[in-house]
Design a protein around this motif. Structure first.
Motif, PDB file in Angstrom:
ATOM      1  N   UNK A 152       0.816  -1.219   0.000  1.00  0.00           N
ATOM      2  CA  UNK A 152       0.000   0.000   0.000  1.00  0.00           C
ATOM      3  C   UNK A 152       0.849   1.270   0.000  1.00  0.00           C
ATOM      4  N   UNK A 153       2.152   1.088  -0.162  1.00  0.00           N
ATOM      5  CA  UNK A 153       3.023   2.273  -0.171  1.00  0.00           C
ATOM      6  C   UNK A 153       3.117   2.874  -1.579  1.00  0.00           C
ATOM      7  N   UNK A 154       3.292   4.157  -1.620  1.00  0.00           N
ATOM      8  CA  UNK A 154       3.531   4.859  -2.879  1.00  0.00           C
ATOM      9  C   UNK A 154       5.042   4.794  -3.121  1.00  0.00           C
ATOM     10  N   UNK A 155       5.444   4.401  -4.321  1.00  0.00           N
ATOM     11  CA  UNK A 155       6.871   4.251  -4.612  1.00  0.00           C
ATOM     12  C   UNK A 155       7.383   5.436  -5.446  1.00  0.00           C
ATOM     13  N   UNK A 156       8.476   6.023  -4.946  1.00  0.00           N
ATOM     14  CA  UNK A 156       9.120   7.135  -5.658  1.00  0.00           C
ATOM     15  C   UNK A 156      10.496   6.644  -6.104  1.00  0.00           C
ATOM     16  N   UNK A 157      10.781   6.699  -7.407  1.00  0.00           N
ATOM     17  CA  UNK A 157      12.070   6.186  -7.879  1.00  0.00           C
ATOM     18  C   UNK A 157      12.602   7.049  -9.019  1.00  0.00           C
ATOM     19  N   UNK A 158      13.910   7.162  -9.052  1.00  0.00           N
ATOM     20  CA  UNK A 158      14.540   8.080 -10.019  1.00  0.00           C
ATOM     21  C   UNK A 158      14.716   7.474 -11.412  1.00  0.00           C
ATOM     22  N   UNK A 159      14.381   8.279 -12.405  1.00  0.00           N
ATOM     23  CA  UNK A 159      14.616   7.881 -13.792  1.00  0.00           C
ATOM     24  C   UNK A 159      15.700   8.808 -14.346  1.00  0.00           C
ATOM     25  N   UNK A 160      16.786   8.190 -14.834  1.00  0.00           N
ATOM     26  CA  UNK A 160      17.926   9.001 -15.270  1.00  0.00           C
ATOM     27  C   UNK A 160      17.931   9.286 -16.765  1.00  0.00           C
ATOM     28  N   UNK A 161      17.284   8.411 -17.534  1.00  0.00           N
ATOM     29  CA  UNK A 161      17.227   8.665 -18.977  1.00  0.00           C
ATOM     30  C   UNK A 161      15.972   8.032 -19.571  1.00  0.00           C
ATOM     31  N   UNK A 162      15.709   8.358 -20.821  1.00  0.00           N
ATOM     32  CA  UNK A 162      14.468   7.909 -21.458  1.00  0.00           C
ATOM     33  C   UNK A 162      14.372   6.384 -21.510  1.00  0.00           C
ATOM     34  N   UNK A 163      15.504   5.707 -21.698  1.00  0.00           N
ATOM     35  CA  UNK A 163      15.477   4.246 -21.818  1.00  0.00           C
ATOM     36  C   UNK A 163      15.023   3.593 -20.508  1.00  0.00           C
TER      37      UNK A 163
END
Ligand code: PEP
Ligand code: MN
Length: 343
Positions: A152-163
């Motif tokens: 039930x947690x909201x996940x925040x994660x980093x995207x470094x590039x389009x791929x």
């Protein structure tokens, strides 16, 4: 926009500049005789500024407005990933710098949830200064992020590039753009076209204007769910990793209609200073906090030095709740029973 013309300008020089303005369809008013012109433009575009400065008869060009417009539209309170940002409640995003190990991450996720946290951070991909530092678990970590979501947690994660978007889009509820990528305009455009909220971190040396223009990229492509994050800027001070710019909170909230959150972990680089700066951020009106929490900071694969243990995080949460009450805000979590709370 105001332009100041050369003092000894002759009629031909004056007509040349006026002719340019007319061709561009720009209305203007003469202020000090013919020397100062006030231009009426909807948006103070960089290209116009640059074109005007190229005329030898133009001494100075002064901005009186801005070249961003969409970020000014009030978007708060903003509903993103089932959380309200910029309302009375101040959401907390907590978790490790990077997802390292499934068992450890899920155990931490459960502890954080017990403490009242709604959103967990955990990068699969890490932008590291050195190529020899831990780079993240990569796509192998997606199942673990899904398990955290199942809790039930909201996940925040980093995207470094389009791929990386192919890997992260299905498992992250909020896509994070890191400080180093705040000016990655092709990434911003791509994220602007996605149906997922974006947490945009301020660039290491970005001015407020540059930060807001980066947000404008997301909005201009159609993504309205943008959360700004102040995470410290690079200054001459070397004692701390960065200088957390708390002033950014009231300023950005005044200039933009977007929620503004603060990350005192990267903002200070030292767990000791995280609690006071987190409290300062709440007092200054932040709409959220991002805090690095690790079960065993000494063994963390990245940013252990600025990570709070669960116990430290838990005691900070109680203090934050008190500060929040003092400024008419609220922070979820197991509340401390105090005389004030009983009243
Ligand atoms: C992070 O939040 O994991 C991070 C790398 O922060 P920043 O982009 O602010 O340095
Ligand atoms: Mn980190």
């Amino acid at each position: 926009m105001v332009i100041v013309l050369e003092e000894k300008l002759n009629q031909t020089g004056y007509e040349e500049i006026v002719g340019f303005l007319k061709r561009e369809g720009i209305n203007f008013q003469e202020i000090e005789g013919k020397r100062v012109l006030h231009l009426t433009v909807a948006r103070e575009k960089e290209d116009l500024l640059s074109a005007l400065k190229s005329f030898p008869q133009v001494m100075t060009v002064l901005r009186t407005g801005q070249d961003y417009q969409l970020v000014k539209t009030p978007q708060t309170p903003l509903e993103a990933a089932g959380i309200t940002w910029g309302g009375r409640k101040i959401p907390i995003i907590a978790g490790p710098c990077a997802l390292e190990d499934e068992g450890q991450f899920i155990a931490l996720a459960k502890r954080l949830q017990e403490l009242g946290v709604q959103a967990i951070r955990g990068a699969l991909y890490k932008p590291r200064t050195s190529p020899y530092s831990y780079q993240g678990i990569g796509a192998k970590g997606t199942a673990t992020l899904n398990r955290a979501r199942d809790l039930g947690l909201v996940v925040v994660s980093e995207v470094m590039d389009n791929a990386q978007l192919n890997v992260l889009y299905p498992v992250a509820d909020i896509l994070q753009v890191g400080s180093r990528n705040m000016k990655n305009y092709s990434l911003l455009k791509e994220l602007g076209r996605q149906d997922k909220p974006v947490l945009l971190k301020r660039g290491l040396s970005a001015t407020y204007r540059e930060f807001l223009l980066a947000a404008e990229y997301l909005l201009a492509e159609g993504n309205q769910r943008v959360i700004l994050c102040e995470r410290g800027i690079r200054t001459f001070e070397t004692h701390t990793r960065n200088t957390l710019d708390i002033t950014a909170v009231p300023v950005l909230k005044e200039l933009a209609g977007l929620p503004v959150i603060v990350d005192p972990s990267h903002g200070t680089g030292n767990w000791r200073y995280v609690p006071p700066m987190a409290m300062a951020a709440v007092a200054a009106g932040t709409d959220g906090l991002m805090l690095e929490v690790h079960p065993d900071p000494a063994r963390a694969l990245s940013d252990g030095c600025q990570s709070l243990t669960v116990d430290r995080f838990s005691s900070l949460l109680k203090k934050l709740q008190r500060v929040a009450r003092a400024v008419d805000r609220e922070i979820d979590g197991e509340s401390e029973v105090t005389g004030y709370a009983r009243d």
